[in-house]
Every structure is written in C-alpha cells, then in structure tokens.
Design an enzyme around this catalytic site. Structure first.
Site, mmCIF file in Angstrom:
data_model
loop_
_atom_site.group_PDB
_atom_site.id
_atom_site.type_symbol
_atom_site.label_atom_id
_atom_site.label_comp_id
_atom_site.label_asym_id
_atom_site.label_seq_id
_atom_site.Cartn_x
_atom_site.Cartn_y
_atom_site.Cartn_z
ATOM 1 N N ARG A 12 0.844 -1.200 0.000
ATOM 2 C CA ARG A 12 0.000 0.000 0.000
ATOM 3 C C ARG A 12 0.880 1.252 0.000
ATOM 4 O O ARG A 12 0.614 2.221 -0.691
ATOM 5 C CB ARG A 12 -0.896 0.026 1.228
ATOM 6 N N CYS A 42 -1.663 6.381 8.293
ATOM 7 C CA CYS A 42 -1.953 5.072 7.691
ATOM 8 C C CYS A 42 -2.938 5.291 6.549
ATOM 9 O O CYS A 42 -2.817 6.262 5.804
ATOM 10 C CB CYS A 42 -2.494 4.098 8.738
#
Length: 282
Positions: free
Chosen positions: A176, A238
């Site tokens: 990611r 995040c």
C-alpha cells in the site's frame, strides 16, 4: 501478566461479569473486505461484550472514514452502551482496530481502558468462553467528555513536518505504501508522502503466534530499525487513521506521546495539491 495498557485473557476471564467492567468488541473492516463485523459479533463473542461500531462512533459528517467525532457525538454513542466515568473498559477485535478505539477513549479523557492482548483470535485459540446472539440493550449512562483531543494532526501540519524532515511514520503494508497495491478506497490514489517512513502495523502486532503486541523493548527496537527515534516527536499515519493508532499505542507503552494524522492517506491521496510517490498498481 496485565499492565496499564493491556489485559491478558486469563485476567479478563476471571473478571467477566464484575460490576463496572465493560467489554467492547470493536471489530471493523475496510469496505473491500466485504465483511459484516456486527453479524460476526452476533455469531460469536466474549460473554457480556457489547459491539462497538467504529463507523457509528466516528464523525458522521466527515467525507473521510473513521474520523474523530465531536465530544458530544462520542459521549452520546458511548453512553448508549451503558458506559460512564466509573467503568473499566476492555477492548478487543479480530484484527487491528482496538488501538484506534483506545486512542479515542483516551483522547476524550477516559484512561480506564485497556486492550485484550491477543484479541479475539487468541481468546478463541485458547478455548475460552464464547457467547452467541445479540446482547441485551444496556441501560443508558452519562459518559463525560473530560477534554478535547490534542493529539490530532491535520494535513497542513504533516506537509510542514515533512518539509522540515520530521518523523512521519506510515503504518500501512509495504505494498500500500509503495503504491504497488491500490489504496483500498475507491477514488483514492495509491502511494505515500515523500519523506514518510514505512513501519507496517503488522510488525507491532504480528498476525502469527499468539497475536499479542510486541513487548515495549521489542517495539522500540522495531521503531529504531525503521529509522525512527522514539525519543523524538513522531507523527503517525496510515490509510484512514486506524492502524496508525497501533504505533501511537506502542509509543505510549514506551512513555512517549505521538500525534496521529486523522485524515491519513484517505485524505492526502485525494488532494492534487499534495505530493505523493507511487510505483503504480501492478
């Protein structure tokens, strides 16, 4: 062994049913997972637990998921679960959400909150008691908001911090972070902030063995191995502010405070005026 941040399964099992103990299952999943955590909870949960719905507890007016709500919103939601100022709260989930809910309670001034070390996976693996079905609706309580959150960073602070070379740590997976895998959110580009350091949340909460958090000394070693000095200010980010709280939680266990970028990549990745680095989805 239990401490001010964690409680072990044997200690929790011994206390089930005691006055003022509130056990909350805060399991949650990103949209692409296609799961229904509430249905999973009703299929099996720790006896006496209530379901804590992160979506309902978060800011209902934000365009970004899981954002910190107003004190009034959080107090109303938590009070409806029968929680007041005298309650000792134990949080658990089946993956990585408990630290986020811990951070929310602590941010609003409630410090009597711990996380079940090893969570639901460890509880089941150890063959501990399990209940099924929807729990009884609790008697509503008044949950006081003692302070407004001070540990939240906005995108401007993150941008300025990165320009100054500050420690910005991204808890997403390497795929990611790099952009080799998509962001997990429709319409949100992949990649990361230039200058951010990747320290995947799985390092701090390994999804193997007994699913417990790394001990503080090992957590500090993991930060340092990633090039982060825990004794200096840290900004945590995040995908949507959930796993970033795992880094904040572990830093708290080290006696260090950290700020959390609530909008995280869900906000940053949609802004054309902010820089990003991406390998592209393979």
């Amino acid at each position: 062994m239990s401490d001010a941040f964690l409680i072990e399964p044997d200690a929790l099992e011994a206390r089930l049913g005691t006055e003022n103990l509130r056990v909350l299952d805060c399991s949650w999943a990103i949209p692409e997972a296609g799961r229904n955590p509430r249905a999973d909870f009703e299929a099996a949960h720790i006896p006496g637990a209530q379901f804590f719905d992160l979506d309902r507890a978060s800011d209902p007016d934000s365009p970004h998921p899981n954002m910190m709500p107003s004190g009034a919103h959080f107090g109303t939601y938590v009070g409806a679960l029968g929680i007041d100022a005298g309650c000792q709260i134990v949080l658990y989930d089946d993956s990585y959400v408990s630290a986020r809910v811990w951070w929310m309670f602590r941010s609003f001034g409630h410090e009597r909150v711990r996380i079940l070390n090893g969570g639901w996976k460890r509880w089941k693996a150890e063959g501990r008691p399990i209940a099924k079905g929807a729990p009884e609706t609790p008697e509503p309580a008044f949950f006081p908001i003692r302070n407004q959150p001070r540990g939240i960073a906005g995108w401007e602070e993150i941008r300025d911090a990165l320009e100054k070379g500050a420690q910005v740590v991204d808890a997403r997976s390497p795929e990611r972070f790099s952009g080799a895998m998509d962001s997990g959110y429709p319409g949100v580009a992949g990649g990361h902030m230039p200058g951010a350091v990747n320290l995947p949340w799985q390092v701090m909460l390994p999804q193997s063995g007994d699913f417990t958090f790394l001990p503080p000394a090992d957590a500090e070693a993991a930060f340092r191995a990633a090039g982060i000095d825990p004794s200096q200010p840290v900004l945590s980010t995040c995908g949507s502010g959930v796993t970033a709280a795992i880094l904040v939680f572990q830093l708290a266990r080290l006696g260090r405070a950290a700020r959390l970028y609530d909008g995280s990549w869900h906000e940053w990745g949609q802004r054309d005026d902010l820089p990003r680095i991406s390998e592209g989805v393979s």
